[in-house]
Design a protein around this motif. Structure first.
Motif, PDB file in Angstrom:
ATOM      1  N   GLU A 175      13.829  25.729  43.020  1.00  0.00           N
ATOM      2  CA  GLU A 175      14.318  25.168  44.367  1.00  0.00           C
ATOM      3  C   GLU A 175      15.542  24.963  44.619  1.00  0.00           C
ATOM      4  O   GLU A 175      16.532  25.068  44.531  1.00  0.00           O
ATOM      5  CB  GLU A 175      14.381  23.684  42.983  1.00  0.00           C
ATOM      6  N   ASP A 176      15.276  24.034  46.099  1.00  0.00           N
ATOM      7  CA  ASP A 176      16.324  23.989  46.830  1.00  0.00           C
ATOM      8  C   ASP A 176      17.980  23.704  45.879  1.00  0.00           C
ATOM      9  O   ASP A 176      17.457  22.385  45.554  1.00  0.00           O
ATOM     10  CB  ASP A 176      16.599  23.517  47.846  1.00  0.00           C
ATOM     11  N   GLY A 177      18.947  23.759  45.901  1.00  0.00           N
ATOM     12  CA  GLY A 177      19.692  22.839  45.466  1.00  0.00           C
ATOM     13  C   GLY A 177      21.436  23.546  44.895  1.00  0.00           C
ATOM     14  O   GLY A 177      21.064  25.035  45.034  1.00  0.00           O
ATOM     15  N   LYS A 178      22.104  22.954  44.370  1.00  0.00           N
ATOM     16  CA  LYS A 178      23.619  23.459  43.984  1.00  0.00           C
ATOM     17  C   LYS A 178      23.799  23.674  42.008  1.00  0.00           C
ATOM     18  O   LYS A 178      22.557  22.764  41.422  1.00  0.00           O
ATOM     19  CB  LYS A 178      24.313  23.188  44.472  1.00  0.00           C
ATOM     20  N   PHE A 179      23.571  24.821  42.011  1.00  0.00           N
ATOM     21  CA  PHE A 179      23.819  25.087  40.303  1.00  0.00           C
ATOM     22  C   PHE A 179      24.982  25.322  39.860  1.00  0.00           C
ATOM     23  O   PHE A 179      24.995  26.305  40.165  1.00  0.00           O
ATOM     24  CB  PHE A 179      22.394  25.983  40.089  1.00  0.00           C
TER      25      PHE A 179
ATOM     26  N   LYS B  87      28.486  31.547  44.604  1.00  0.00           N
ATOM     27  CA  LYS B  87      30.480  31.971  45.250  1.00  0.00           C
ATOM     28  C   LYS B  87      30.422  31.870  44.075  1.00  0.00           C
ATOM     29  O   LYS B  87      30.618  31.170  42.873  1.00  0.00           O
ATOM     30  CB  LYS B  87      29.875  30.418  45.185  1.00  0.00           C
ATOM     31  N   ILE B  88      31.370  33.449  43.854  1.00  0.00           N
ATOM     32  CA  ILE B  88      32.416  33.566  42.489  1.00  0.00           C
ATOM     33  C   ILE B  88      33.227  33.468  42.398  1.00  0.00           C
ATOM     34  O   ILE B  88      33.995  34.257  43.454  1.00  0.00           O
ATOM     35  CB  ILE B  88      31.882  35.079  42.830  1.00  0.00           C
ATOM     36  N   LYS B  89      34.449  32.118  42.075  1.00  0.00           N
ATOM     37  CA  LYS B  89      35.599  32.312  42.202  1.00  0.00           C
ATOM     38  C   LYS B  89      36.303  33.993  41.482  1.00  0.00           C
ATOM     39  O   LYS B  89      36.172  34.754  40.412  1.00  0.00           O
ATOM     40  CB  LYS B  89      36.389  31.402  41.210  1.00  0.00           C
ATOM     41  N   ILE B  90      36.982  33.791  42.226  1.00  0.00           N
ATOM     42  CA  ILE B  90      37.688  35.608  42.031  1.00  0.00           C
ATOM     43  C   ILE B  90      38.802  35.408  40.711  1.00  0.00           C
ATOM     44  O   ILE B  90      38.390  36.413  40.517  1.00  0.00           O
ATOM     45  CB  ILE B  90      39.281  36.139  43.148  1.00  0.00           C
TER      46      ILE B  90
ATOM     47  N   GLY C 120      33.048  29.200  37.437  1.00  0.00           N
ATOM     48  CA  GLY C 120      33.633  30.416  38.441  1.00  0.00           C
ATOM     49  C   GLY C 120      32.009  30.869  39.287  1.00  0.00           C
ATOM     50  O   GLY C 120      32.601  31.404  40.032  1.00  0.00           O
ATOM     51  N   LEU C 121      32.143  29.870  38.910  1.00  0.00           N
ATOM     52  CA  LEU C 121      29.748  30.242  39.246  1.00  0.00           C
ATOM     53  C   LEU C 121      28.754  29.782  39.927  1.00  0.00           C
ATOM     54  O   LEU C 121      28.378  29.231  38.839  1.00  0.00           O
ATOM     55  CB  LEU C 121      28.722  31.765  38.045  1.00  0.00           C
ATOM     56  N   LEU C 122      28.957  29.646  41.015  1.00  0.00           N
ATOM     57  CA  LEU C 122      27.654  28.374  41.349  1.00  0.00           C
ATOM     58  C   LEU C 122      26.665  29.253  41.922  1.00  0.00           C
ATOM     59  O   LEU C 122      27.075  30.027  42.666  1.00  0.00           O
ATOM     60  CB  LEU C 122      28.522  27.488  42.738  1.00  0.00           C
ATOM     61  N   LEU C 123      25.308  28.787  42.332  1.00  0.00           N
ATOM     62  CA  LEU C 123      24.175  28.545  43.029  1.00  0.00           C
ATOM     63  C   LEU C 123      23.696  28.344  44.008  1.00  0.00           C
ATOM     64  O   LEU C 123      23.304  26.438  43.030  1.00  0.00           O
ATOM     65  CB  LEU C 123      23.334  29.551  41.914  1.00  0.00           C
ATOM     66  N   ILE C 124      23.695  28.726  45.212  1.00  0.00           N
ATOM     67  CA  ILE C 124      22.926  28.080  46.145  1.00  0.00           C
ATOM     68  C   ILE C 124      21.401  28.112  46.684  1.00  0.00           C
ATOM     69  O   ILE C 124      21.824  29.580  46.861  1.00  0.00           O
ATOM     70  CB  ILE C 124      24.054  27.728  47.448  1.00  0.00           C
ATOM     71  N   VAL C 125      20.874  27.402  46.661  1.00  0.00           N
ATOM     72  CA  VAL C 125      19.599  27.536  47.080  1.00  0.00           C
ATOM     73  C   VAL C 125      18.710  26.925  48.337  1.00  0.00           C
ATOM     74  O   VAL C 125      18.977  26.089  47.958  1.00  0.00           O
ATOM     75  CB  VAL C 125      17.966  28.069  45.305  1.00  0.00           C
ATOM     76  N   ASN C 126      18.723  28.498  49.189  1.00  0.00           N
ATOM     77  CA  ASN C 126      18.097  27.481  50.673  1.00  0.00           C
ATOM     78  C   ASN C 126      16.883  27.778  50.724  1.00  0.00           C
ATOM     79  O   ASN C 126      17.069  29.401  51.310  1.00  0.00           O
ATOM     80  CB  ASN C 126      19.008  27.059  51.826  1.00  0.00           C
ATOM     81  N   ASN C 127      16.178  26.909  51.011  1.00  0.00           N
ATOM     82  CA  ASN C 127      15.214  27.756  52.823  1.00  0.00           C
ATOM     83  C   ASN C 127      15.260  26.731  53.312  1.00  0.00           C
ATOM     84  O   ASN C 127      15.015  25.221  53.210  1.00  0.00           O
ATOM     85  CB  ASN C 127      13.946  26.804  51.686  1.00  0.00           C
TER      86      ASN C 127
ATOM     87  N   ASP D 261      38.382  33.138  51.042  1.00  0.00           N
ATOM     88  CA  ASP D 261      40.080  32.954  50.668  1.00  0.00           C
ATOM     89  C   ASP D 261      39.888  33.210  49.245  1.00  0.00           C
ATOM     90  O   ASP D 261      40.490  34.313  48.133  1.00  0.00           O
ATOM     91  CB  ASP D 261      40.766  32.205  50.813  1.00  0.00           C
ATOM     92  N   LYS D 262      38.848  32.691  47.918  1.00  0.00           N
ATOM     93  CA  LYS D 262      39.679  32.620  46.885  1.00  0.00           C
ATOM     94  C   LYS D 262      37.288  33.170  46.598  1.00  0.00           C
ATOM     95  O   LYS D 262      37.667  32.551  45.180  1.00  0.00           O
ATOM     96  CB  LYS D 262      39.485  31.147  46.330  1.00  0.00           C
ATOM     97  N   HIS D 263      36.658  32.963  46.669  1.00  0.00           N
ATOM     98  CA  HIS D 263      35.691  33.340  46.614  1.00  0.00           C
ATOM     99  C   HIS D 263      34.996  34.376  46.809  1.00  0.00           C
ATOM    100  O   HIS D 263      35.570  35.082  48.000  1.00  0.00           O
ATOM    101  CB  HIS D 263      34.396  32.567  46.722  1.00  0.00           C
TER     102      HIS D 263
END
Length: 151
Positions: free
Chosen positions: A35-39, A146-149, A44-51, A68-70
């Motif tokens: 499903e669409d959304g942010k998880f 999105k992965i924090k460096i 330091g690890l975020l997943l964004i799903v978008n249709n 700069d940071k991801h």
């Protein structure tokens, strides 16, 4: 920048401690049914799903961005997505100031190249990679880690 298919994802696990967690997470999922959304997957690890609906090249280039940071791992789960790319060191025309809350910096430069991703292909964008995603026609199901460096 790295471009590959999810079948080869494990080859990149050693590049960052969170890459293995990201690729392991999606290996256990049906990407089409996410499903669409942010998880938040881990610290330091975020997943964004978008249709979403693809956009024109011009619309995407209005947000020709880098971070700069991801690090971004952008996966095309379904559809055909064209992405523009240029190394940050060659970008000469900033488009506004850096936004630290969104970790985004925009440029008005033209990409050096365009490439396509389709089902289960991905690109990894480091801070030195300026990119313009979601170019194309029709619907695109996209996942962005999105992965924090520094974790």
């Amino acid at each position: 920048m790295i471009i590959d298919t999810l079948n080869n994802a494990s080859k990149y696990n050693s590049l960052h401690p969170l890459f293995a967690k990201a690729f392991d997470f999606i290996s256990q999922k049906d990407l089409i049914s996410l499903e669409d959304g942010k998880f938040e997957i881990a610290e330091g690890l975020l997943l964004i799903v978008n249709n979403g609906t693809a956009m024109t090249k011009e619309a995407s280039l209005e947000k020709f961005e880098c971070h700069d940071k991801h690090i971004d791992i952008q996966i095309c789960a379904n559809g055909i997505e064209t992405i523009g790319w240029k190394p940050r060191e060659k970008c000469k025309t900033p488009n506004g100031d850096y936004n630290p809350d969104r970790d985004r910096r925009f440029f008005n430069d033209e990409p050096d190249m365009f490439f396509q991703l389709t089902n289960n292909q991905f690109a990894i964008f480091y801070p030195e990679d300026v990119h313009a995603p979601m170019i194309g026609n029709g619907e695109i199901k996209k996942l962005v880690f999105k992965i924090k460096i520094k974790i």
